[in-house]
Write an enzyme that holds these catalytic residues in place. Structure first.
Site, PDB file in Angstrom:
ATOM      1  N   ALA A  65       0.860  -1.046  -0.029  1.00 58.32           N
ATOM      2  CA  ALA A  65      -0.037   0.019  -0.063  1.00 58.32           C
ATOM      3  C   ALA A  65       1.014   1.244  -0.153  1.00 58.32           C
ATOM      4  O   ALA A  65       2.062   1.319   0.350  1.00 58.32           O
ATOM      5  CB  ALA A  65      -0.925  -0.086   1.310  1.00 58.32           C
ATOM      6  N   GLY A 109       0.934  -5.162   1.021  1.00 57.84           N
ATOM      7  CA  GLY A 109      -0.389  -5.176  -0.034  1.00 57.84           C
ATOM      8  C   GLY A 109      -0.202  -5.839  -1.360  1.00 57.84           C
ATOM      9  O   GLY A 109      -0.878  -6.287  -1.980  1.00 57.84           O
ATOM     10  N   GLU A 112      -0.334  -9.467  -0.588  1.00 55.42           N
ATOM     11  CA  GLU A 112      -1.855  -9.704  -0.271  1.00 55.42           C
ATOM     12  C   GLU A 112      -2.608  -9.589  -1.629  1.00 55.42           C
ATOM     13  O   GLU A 112      -3.612 -10.631  -1.744  1.00 55.42           O
ATOM     14  CB  GLU A 112      -2.346  -8.715   0.753  1.00 55.42           C
ATOM     15  N   GLU A 132       4.782  -5.141   7.148  1.00 57.46           N
ATOM     16  CA  GLU A 132       4.037  -3.861   7.931  1.00 57.46           C
ATOM     17  C   GLU A 132       4.446  -3.672   9.351  1.00 57.46           C
ATOM     18  O   GLU A 132       4.405  -2.824   9.814  1.00 57.46           O
ATOM     19  CB  GLU A 132       2.526  -4.607   7.940  1.00 57.46           C
TER      20      GLU A 132
END
Ligand code: HXC
Length: 258
Positions: A65, A109, A112, A132
């Site tokens: 992200a 992300g 993911e 993260e």
């Protein structure tokens, strides 16, 4: 729709989405995720498209992200807007098969996103991780859940707790990716696989995807029951008659997606 952060192409019956924010290693900003959702909607609504490939660049599938976009957000802000899940889940909810062709970094992300796809093909340059924890947070789009189901608790814990990355060979050994390919062959193989899937009977393809995914959502007995019902339902399709007749007549089937 004109896209700023992705490139969307149709290659025969395959929909190809290339994440395209090279300066940020394809960091998944809100605008990119929205565009991705729009492209998937379009491909899903296009009867001519039978499979979808998502890829990034040689250096990064996606480095996570967008940290710069996210860093000043407050709890109330991310909570009220249900930050991230809404747009992202669109990938996991796509009914058509989605292949992630991963070269370089697939982090946070990005990892993911790859795990929301149905098959991950990895270049030998691929690196997967959930860093993260190094940012003082935790995965928020399925990292602790999908990674654990795919590679088991020990590896998922280690990766999520320490941020350690896996290289492509370890990812294949661990069941995270279906195959590792020399980087220069990645896209050819991904497109070949997608093409092959798109050449099958579309109802049968969707039934396979639904049924395999059931294995993650339910007990074995329920999953077997679900599979058997869909198997029975497949006999209502013209493509079942065509596929089996073609085998007996020693010819290629001509599926009509009916
Ligand atoms: C915003 C990013 C970014 C990210 C890289 N960039 N990753 N920008 N968000 N996630 C930017 C850098 O700031 C830099 O911009 C440019 O891309 C090139 O990156 P470098 O760091 O200079 O490249 P390199 O030294 O090769 O290192 C590559 C890297 C590193 C190891 C992948 O960039 C990195 O650690 N990135 C962050 C990975 C990460 O923590 N991801 C998880 C994010 S949190 P400038 O402007 O300086 O040139 C997350 C939560 C998900 O994903 C929650 C639910 C979705």
């Amino acid at each position: 729709m004109g896209y700023q952060n992705i490139i969307v192409e149709k290659k025969g019956r395959v929909g190809l989405i290339t994440l395209n924010r090279p300066k940020a290693l394809n960091a998944l900003c809100d605008a990119l995720v929205q565009e991705l959702g729009q492209a998937l909607n379009d491909f899903e609504g296009d009867a001519h498209i039978g499979a979808i490939v998502i890829t990034g660049s040689e250096k990064a599938f996606a480095a996570g992200a967008d940290i710069k976009e996210m860093k000043d957000r407050s709890f109330v802000d991310v909570y009220l807007s249900d930050f991230i899940t809404k747009g992202w889940e669109r990938v996991a909810q796509c009914r058509k098969p989605v292949i992630a062709a991963v070269a370089g970094y697939a982090l946070g992300g990005g990892c993911e996103l790859a795990m929301m796809c149905d098959v991950i093909l990895a270049a030998d340059t691929a690196r997967f991780g959930q860093p993260e924890i190094t940012l003082g947070v935790l995965p928020g789009a399925g990292g602790t859940q999908r990674l654990t189901r795919l590679v088991g608790k020990a590896k998922a814990m280690e990766m999520c707790l320490s941020g350690r990355m896996m290289d492509a060979a370890e990812a294949e050994r661990s069941g995270l990716v279906s195959r590792v390919l020399p980087a220069e062959q990645l896209m050819d193989e991904a497109m070949k696989l997608a093409d092959r899937i798109a050449s099958m009977s579309a109802p049968a393809v969707l039934m396979v995807k639904e049924s395999v995914n059931r294995a993650y959502e339910t007990t074995l007995a329920e999953g077997l029951h679900f599979e058997r019902r869909l198997f029975h339902a497949a006999f209502a399709t013209e493509d079942q008659k065509e596929g089996m007749a073609a085998f007996v007549e020693k010819r290629q089937p001509d599926f009509k997606d009916r």
